[in-house]
Design a protein around this motif. Structure first.
Motif, mmCIF file in Angstrom:
data_model
loop_
_atom_site.group_PDB
_atom_site.id
_atom_site.type_symbol
_atom_site.label_atom_id
_atom_site.label_comp_id
_atom_site.label_asym_id
_atom_site.label_seq_id
_atom_site.Cartn_x
_atom_site.Cartn_y
_atom_site.Cartn_z
ATOM 1 N N SER A 1 9.988 3.908 29.516
ATOM 2 C CA SER A 1 10.348 5.030 28.797
ATOM 3 C C SER A 1 9.429 5.983 28.399
ATOM 4 C CB SER A 1 10.630 4.343 27.381
ATOM 5 O OG SER A 1 11.744 3.356 27.458
ATOM 6 N N PRO A 2 9.849 7.298 28.759
ATOM 7 C CA PRO A 2 8.707 8.408 28.798
ATOM 8 C C PRO A 2 8.287 8.734 27.426
ATOM 9 C CG PRO A 2 10.573 9.320 29.635
ATOM 10 C CD PRO A 2 10.920 7.851 29.369
ATOM 11 N N LEU A 3 9.348 8.859 26.614
ATOM 12 C CA LEU A 3 9.096 9.082 25.004
ATOM 13 C C LEU A 3 9.125 7.980 24.231
ATOM 14 C CD1 LEU A 3 11.372 12.633 25.321
ATOM 15 C CD2 LEU A 3 8.709 12.202 25.512
ATOM 16 N N ARG B 1 7.505 11.875 21.385
ATOM 17 C CA ARG B 1 6.044 12.071 21.692
ATOM 18 C C ARG B 1 6.017 11.178 23.192
ATOM 19 N NH1 ARG B 1 2.420 11.580 16.672
ATOM 20 N NH2 ARG B 1 3.483 9.609 16.904
ATOM 21 N N PRO B 2 4.982 11.626 23.983
ATOM 22 C CA PRO B 2 5.033 11.034 25.152
ATOM 23 C C PRO B 2 4.592 9.249 24.759
ATOM 24 C CG PRO B 2 3.633 12.796 25.470
ATOM 25 C CD PRO B 2 4.254 12.713 23.916
ATOM 26 N N ALA B 3 5.220 8.332 25.295
ATOM 27 C CA ALA B 3 4.912 6.918 25.059
ATOM 28 C C ALA B 3 3.580 6.536 25.330
ATOM 29 C CB ALA B 3 5.715 6.128 25.867
ATOM 30 N N LEU B 4 3.024 5.601 24.843
ATOM 31 C CA LEU B 4 1.369 5.283 24.741
ATOM 32 C C LEU B 4 1.031 5.099 26.061
ATOM 33 C CD1 LEU B 4 -0.527 5.038 22.667
ATOM 34 C CD2 LEU B 4 -0.323 2.399 22.705
ATOM 35 N N GLN C 1 19.786 7.661 27.448
ATOM 36 C CA GLN C 1 18.744 6.956 28.120
ATOM 37 C C GLN C 1 18.946 5.742 28.498
ATOM 38 O OE1 GLN C 1 15.638 8.130 28.695
ATOM 39 N NE2 GLN C 1 15.233 6.170 30.036
ATOM 40 N N ASP C 2 20.176 5.246 27.704
ATOM 41 C CA ASP C 2 20.438 3.442 28.139
ATOM 42 C C ASP C 2 21.168 3.423 29.359
ATOM 43 O OD1 ASP C 2 19.124 2.731 25.752
ATOM 44 O OD2 ASP C 2 20.963 1.866 24.705
ATOM 45 N N LEU C 3 21.887 4.573 29.542
ATOM 46 C CA LEU C 3 22.672 4.687 30.920
ATOM 47 C C LEU C 3 21.897 5.064 32.243
ATOM 48 C CD1 LEU C 3 25.808 7.048 29.492
ATOM 49 C CD2 LEU C 3 25.540 4.706 30.155
ATOM 50 N N ARG C 4 20.795 5.908 31.791
ATOM 51 C CA ARG C 4 19.855 6.195 32.918
ATOM 52 C C ARG C 4 19.256 4.911 33.416
ATOM 53 N NH1 ARG C 4 19.520 11.760 33.162
ATOM 54 N NH2 ARG C 4 20.338 12.849 31.149
ATOM 55 N N ASP C 5 18.696 4.009 32.420
ATOM 56 C CA ASP C 5 18.037 2.836 32.467
ATOM 57 C C ASP C 5 19.074 1.558 32.898
ATOM 58 O OD1 ASP C 5 15.949 4.014 31.794
ATOM 59 O OD2 ASP C 5 15.888 3.405 29.809
#
Length: 366
Positions: A109-111, A115-118, A270-274
């Motif tokens: 996950s990018p976010l 905010r940007p993920a850790l 996002q869940d569809l993209r993943d």
């Protein structure tokens, strides 16, 4: 029981909402302060900790403290207000930070919270330093390590909360159950995402173990155990928590498909993209007729999920009636959960807080 019951001339729903908001701020302050102190203790003045000293407290700062709220309501079923209990339940927010960091690495996950993920932050840091090796591998490795720190600090905050040894002893079994079920549920979720669409019953079993129990039921039981509540009251809380926990995750799955990215902090669909085998996708597949089954197969076999594919997925899910049915399932569970709270057993103030929390879990938009 509803969230709009009144006590005297004060609307309980409003009072409960204000009380929960204030409690969430206190829990978050405890968790954030503890992590800030630990990060300064371990990373201040060290080159390898230049980003960690600020990034870890910042990660905590965005939390909603839902699990600490449920845990503290469990405490209030048997005990009065307590600063030590607030610190104890705040430990669950650090446990959740651990889960989020690990989850973001697993999902790529990018976010996170807009905010940007850790792991993304540490990837970029590696790139900025001009270091050798894979920046993404470094970012993921650093995030896993810092997730482990959140797990360690969660237990440390609980131990140092100020509750007595006897009170803590009653809570450990539930704290351990939360940690174990979280990991086991994550594995089950990982397996689901790696195979053909699972059955509806399998999806429900996974969401109960991965999120439902972990988010609501176990925190309630944990808080009630710390408070020394009896078995009858705890059983009612467990039934309530199981139902609200399921509704919470069903709502989360809906948001993963239809949520507004400006509110959820995640890309649209996002869940569809993943390619997640979430409850809404599995239900839609089960409700699709023969003509729509062909469209499902086509979408499932796409090599990539772009914006156009996300739109097609959404349209298909709506056309099957699955989006509407998910809303019905959420409301059914919320109603059953409220019916499980016996006013003869659960104190009135706690019942009002539970009703308000149930609404937050089932009507949320992020």
């Amino acid at each position: 029981m509803t969230a709009t019951m009144t006590t005297g001339t004060v609307p309980t729903g409003s009072a409960a909402t204000e009380g929960l908001d204030a409690l969430a701020r206190r829990c978050l302050a405890e968790a954030h302060g503890f992590v800030s102190e630990r990060a300064a203790e371990h990373f201040s003045g060290r080159a390898e900790g230049a980003l960690a000293e600020t990034a870890l407290p910042e990660f905590v700062a965005g939390g909603k403290c839902l699990r600490p709220l449920f845990a503290y309501v469990g405490w209030r079923c048997g005990q009065p207000e307590s600063g030590a209990a607030i610190r104890a339940v705040a430990a669950l927010e650090l446990l959740h930070c651990f889960a989020l960091v690990q989850d973001d690495v697993m999902d790529g996950s990018p976010l996170r919270r807009g905010r940007p993920a850790l792991h993304v932050r540490f990837t970029r840091w590696h790139e900025e330093q001009g270091w050798a090796g894979s920046a993404s591998r470094f970012g993921e490795s650093a995030a896993i390590l810092f997730g482990d720190l959140f797990l360690v600090w969660s237990e440390q905050l609980l131990r140092e909360s100020g509750l007595t040894a006897g009170q803590l002893a009653r809570g450990w079994v539930h704290y351990d159950a939360m940690r174990t079920e979280l990991a086991v549920g994550q594995l089950a979720d990982l397996v689901n995402d790696a195979r053909a669409l699972p059955s509806w019953d399998t999806v429900l079993d996974v969401l109960r173990r991965k999120s439902g129990n972990y988010t609501v039921r176990r925190p309630l039981e944990f808080g009630a155990a710390l408070a020394g509540c009896g078995p009858e009251l705890t059983a009612g809380l467990a039934e309530f928590g199981g139902l609200v926990g399921e509704a919470f995750q069903l709502r989360d799955d809906l948001l993963g498909v239809f949520g507004d990215p400006t509110v959820t902090g995640k890309p649209a669909g996002q869940d569809l993209r993943d390619r997640k085998a979430s409850s809404v996708v599995v239900l839609a597949a089960a409700m699709a007729g023969r003509r729509r089954q062909a469209a499902f197969t086509e979408l499932l076999e796409l090599p990539t999920i772009d914006d156009d594919a996300v739109s097609r997925w959404r349209e298909l899910i709506v056309a099957t009636g699955a989006r509407e049915r998910m809303g019905e399932l959420i409301r059914e569970r919320a109603d059953k959960a409220l019916a499980a709270i016996d006013p003869a057993v659960v104190p009135r103030h706690a019942a009002d807080l539970l009703a308000t929390l149930a609404a937050r879990c089932t009507e949320r938009d992020r």
